[in-house]
Design a protein around this motif. Sequence first.
Motif, short mmCIF file in Angstrom:
data_model
loop_
_atom_site.label_atom_id
_atom_site.label_comp_id
_atom_site.label_asym_id
_atom_site.label_seq_id
_atom_site.Cartn_x
_atom_site.Cartn_y
_atom_site.Cartn_z
N CYS A 21 -13.53 15.55 -39.21
CA CYS A 21 -13.88 14.62 -40.29
C CYS A 21 -12.67 13.86 -40.81
N TYR A 22 -11.53 14.54 -40.90
CA TYR A 22 -10.35 13.95 -41.53
C TYR A 22 -9.43 13.21 -40.55
N SER A 25 -7.49 9.93 -41.38
CA SER A 25 -7.92 9.83 -42.78
C SER A 25 -9.42 9.55 -42.88
N GLY A 26 -10.17 10.03 -41.91
CA GLY A 26 -11.62 9.84 -41.92
C GLY A 26 -12.07 8.48 -41.46
N GLN A 27 -11.14 7.64 -41.04
CA GLN A 27 -11.46 6.27 -40.67
C GLN A 27 -11.66 6.15 -39.15
N ALA A 31 -16.29 10.24 -36.63
CA ALA A 31 -15.95 11.32 -37.56
C ALA A 31 -17.15 12.22 -37.85
N THR A 33 -18.73 13.74 -40.32
CA THR A 33 -18.76 13.73 -41.79
C THR A 33 -19.84 14.64 -42.37
N PRO A 113 -8.41 14.88 -49.86
CA PRO A 113 -9.35 15.37 -48.87
C PRO A 113 -10.46 16.14 -49.59
N GLU A 129 -22.40 5.64 -44.08
CA GLU A 129 -21.10 5.83 -43.43
C GLU A 129 -19.99 5.64 -44.47
N GLY A 132 -14.05 7.81 -44.60
CA GLY A 132 -12.92 8.39 -45.31
C GLY A 132 -13.00 9.91 -45.24
N PRO A 133 -11.98 10.61 -45.76
CA PRO A 133 -11.93 12.08 -45.65
C PRO A 133 -12.84 12.80 -46.63
N LEU A 135 -16.19 15.33 -46.49
CA LEU A 135 -17.10 16.13 -45.69
C LEU A 135 -18.27 16.61 -46.53
#
Length: 326
Positions: A21-22, A25-27, A31, A33, A113, A129, A132-133, A135
């Motif tokens: 997920c991270y 940086s989650g981008q 990811a 998520t 995070p 969506e 980003g970080p 979860l």
Amino acid sequence: ASVILEDADLAVAVKSTVNGCYLNSGQTCTALTRMLVPESKYAEAKKVAAEVANGFTLGDPLAETTKLGPLASAAQLERLRAYIRKGVEEGAELLAGGADTPDGLPAGYFVKPTVLGRVKPGATVEQEEIFGPVLSIVTYKDEEDAVRIANDTPYGLSAGIWTDKGSRILWTADRLRAGVVWANTFNKFDPTSPFGGYRESGYGREGGRAGLAADLGVSQEGGDPPAGAAGGVVLSCLALRSSIAQPCLSLGVREEAAPFAACGGPRLKAPARGLNAISAFGHVRYGQIVQSNDAKKLMEHIVDEVLAVARAAGVVLPGVHDRQSG
């Protein structure tokens, strides 16, 4: 979605999902998520997820000690903070991070995070969506419920399965509507496999044969059909290459004709139902599986089932070794 089944190594699966997920940086478009866990495993899963998230060091992305860098823009930072607040407002538990500005960081678009627990299916953070970080942990009752939740979003680019049993990998991957399904791993890509998504995750594929399709034309196959069969167009083909089946096992179906099997040898007559089953088996059931920690065992299982269907159809596949009969 990252679907963690009852028999999975929970600590490994949760840690891998948080990392998935991270990443960046989650981008990232793939990811993980959403993390789906059995209701009975939630208490342990949320504890591990929070510990892993709190272990991410924010800072300069060029620094060796940094595990999480900034977001791409101020607009994305504000968007992400709004999502985190929205998640809490809709009933999620804030297990780590949050919308507040991290302390002691240089100027930049940093966000903590974050882990949200008890996220309900259909919640904003579960459906949209975030990029980003952040979860979201969602609980499920059984495997059917997990598949339903995983598929019930506008997107369908990637998914992960965590389990100790190969049969559960195959059962779950067969039902997940995602362009890429990883088994006990994440973000492993094979350029010979197609990559793409379902629904709002886009159209078309890149990589593999499917990625070449847009640049290729369709033509009718020439040559004489097998004895007793009409001519036609090859509709589908499955090729398997491994240490188990050499040379390749190639299966196809002719329109309004008996199917044929070829493997560097003559084409053979076969009942239509037998090889039709193999063709659908290859394209539908296993087409989504890209990576597994034990690829050899996975391939052995696929080849065994293909050979079983071939035997039932009375088809002899030249050059293919049957492990069961020797």
